[in-house]
Design a protein around this motif. Structure first.
Motif, mmCIF file in Angstrom:
data_model
loop_
_atom_site.group_PDB
_atom_site.id
_atom_site.type_symbol
_atom_site.label_atom_id
_atom_site.label_comp_id
_atom_site.label_asym_id
_atom_site.label_seq_id
_atom_site.Cartn_x
_atom_site.Cartn_y
_atom_site.Cartn_z
ATOM 1 N N UNK A 16 0.742 -1.242 -0.096
ATOM 2 C CA UNK A 16 0.059 0.111 0.141
ATOM 3 C C UNK A 16 0.817 1.337 -0.159
ATOM 4 N N UNK A 17 0.624 1.961 -0.953
ATOM 5 C CA UNK A 17 1.557 3.196 -1.127
ATOM 6 C C UNK A 17 0.667 4.485 -1.480
ATOM 7 N N UNK A 18 1.144 5.690 -1.303
ATOM 8 C CA UNK A 18 0.492 6.898 -1.433
ATOM 9 C C UNK A 18 0.670 7.159 -2.804
ATOM 10 N N UNK A 19 -0.462 8.097 -3.453
ATOM 11 C CA UNK A 19 -0.078 8.479 -4.670
ATOM 12 C C UNK A 19 0.965 9.413 -4.934
ATOM 13 N N UNK A 20 1.501 9.039 -6.073
ATOM 14 C CA UNK A 20 2.744 9.966 -6.086
ATOM 15 C C UNK A 20 4.100 9.043 -5.895
ATOM 16 N N UNK A 21 4.083 8.012 -5.102
ATOM 17 C CA UNK A 21 5.140 7.196 -4.622
ATOM 18 C C UNK A 21 5.671 6.442 -5.703
ATOM 19 N N UNK A 79 3.645 4.311 -19.948
ATOM 20 C CA UNK A 79 4.842 4.745 -20.425
ATOM 21 C C UNK A 79 5.258 6.161 -19.749
ATOM 22 N N UNK A 80 6.674 6.252 -19.450
ATOM 23 C CA UNK A 80 7.144 7.330 -19.115
ATOM 24 C C UNK A 80 7.384 7.097 -17.480
ATOM 25 N N UNK A 81 6.544 6.397 -16.890
ATOM 26 C CA UNK A 81 6.354 6.277 -15.353
ATOM 27 C C UNK A 81 6.957 4.902 -14.997
ATOM 28 N N UNK A 122 7.730 1.317 -10.902
ATOM 29 C CA UNK A 122 6.720 2.232 -11.292
ATOM 30 C C UNK A 122 7.000 3.598 -10.459
ATOM 31 N N UNK A 123 6.682 4.734 -11.039
ATOM 32 C CA UNK A 123 6.823 6.005 -10.428
ATOM 33 C C UNK A 123 5.692 6.845 -10.546
ATOM 34 N N UNK A 124 5.449 7.867 -9.721
ATOM 35 C CA UNK A 124 4.349 8.902 -9.929
ATOM 36 C C UNK A 124 3.116 7.692 -9.836
ATOM 37 N N UNK A 125 2.845 6.868 -8.878
ATOM 38 C CA UNK A 125 1.821 6.225 -8.809
ATOM 39 C C UNK A 125 0.311 6.722 -8.666
ATOM 40 N N UNK A 126 -0.670 6.464 -9.414
ATOM 41 C CA UNK A 126 -1.833 6.889 -9.531
ATOM 42 C C UNK A 126 -2.848 6.108 -8.693
ATOM 43 N N UNK A 154 2.925 -15.876 -12.820
ATOM 44 C CA UNK A 154 3.019 -15.862 -11.249
ATOM 45 C C UNK A 154 1.863 -15.628 -10.603
ATOM 46 N N UNK A 155 1.904 -15.709 -9.144
ATOM 47 C CA UNK A 155 0.579 -15.704 -8.415
ATOM 48 C C UNK A 155 0.075 -14.367 -8.279
ATOM 49 N N UNK A 156 0.801 -13.277 -8.531
ATOM 50 C CA UNK A 156 0.200 -12.069 -8.424
ATOM 51 C C UNK A 156 0.512 -11.301 -7.164
ATOM 52 N N UNK A 157 0.858 -10.064 -7.262
ATOM 53 C CA UNK A 157 1.306 -9.106 -5.800
ATOM 54 C C UNK A 157 0.254 -8.113 -5.874
ATOM 55 N N UNK A 158 -0.153 -7.697 -4.829
ATOM 56 C CA UNK A 158 -1.294 -6.470 -4.667
ATOM 57 C C UNK A 158 -0.677 -5.449 -4.503
ATOM 58 N N UNK A 159 -1.016 -4.199 -5.459
ATOM 59 C CA UNK A 159 -0.588 -2.957 -5.158
ATOM 60 C C UNK A 159 -1.853 -2.185 -4.982
ATOM 61 N N UNK A 160 -1.828 -1.439 -3.894
ATOM 62 C CA UNK A 160 -2.843 -0.532 -3.564
ATOM 63 C C UNK A 160 -2.292 1.001 -3.376
ATOM 64 N N UNK A 161 -2.836 1.980 -4.418
ATOM 65 C CA UNK A 161 -2.466 3.187 -4.235
ATOM 66 C C UNK A 161 -3.773 4.268 -3.662
ATOM 67 N N UNK A 162 -3.177 4.892 -2.435
ATOM 68 C CA UNK A 162 -4.536 5.721 -1.771
ATOM 69 C C UNK A 162 -3.920 7.110 -1.856
ATOM 70 N N UNK A 163 -4.914 7.872 -1.938
ATOM 71 C CA UNK A 163 -4.690 9.357 -1.802
ATOM 72 C C UNK A 163 -4.527 9.970 -0.641
#
Length: 123
Positions: free
Chosen positions: A10-15, A64-66, A82-86, A114-123
């Motif tokens: 779990x990350x913040x937007x922009x991380x 692309x670009x991120x 991945x950068x500048x996550x949305x 693969x089995x997958x890994x969860x990415x959650x982006x919060x504001x």
């Protein structure tokens, strides 16, 4: 080929975030690799691909670009940075391998997942 993805969270937007995927196959360099993602209720979406030696990469416009895909054949590992996550990047991320050395952008071109890994982006 068995693939083990990790690095989600779990990350913040922009991380930024770096995902890793380790392959069991000793001939890892024979495979082109890809990353895909799937959000709830949506189709599995192509995120990035890399050829067998890392010289060729491909991204859809949505990332692309991120995003940067890379690989270390000595470690049997492919990475996705991945950068500048949305918020819309929230999904389960899957790595995949195909029995070809050249890249592809369709999930139907990949043979192992693969089995997958969860990415959650919060504001």
């Amino acid at each position: 080929v068995q693939l083990q993805a990790s690095g989600g969270g779990r990350v913040q937007a922009g991380d930024s975030l770096r995902l890793s995927c380790v392959a069991s196959e000793r001939t890892f360099s024979s495979y082109a690799m890809g990353w895909f993602r799937q959000a709830p209720g949506k189709e599995r979406e192509f995120v990035a691909a890399i050829g067998w030696n890392g010289a060729e990469t491909y991204y859809p416009d949505s990332v692309k670009g991120r995003s940067t895909i890379s690989r270390d054949n000595a470690k049997n590992t492919v990475y996705l940075e991945m950068n500048s996550l949305k918020l819309e990047d929230t999904a389960v991320y899957y790595c995949a391998a195909r029995n070809e050395k050249v890249i592809a952008g369709s999930r139907y071109d990949y043979d192992y997942w693969g089995q997958g890994t969860q990415v959650t982006v919060s504001s």
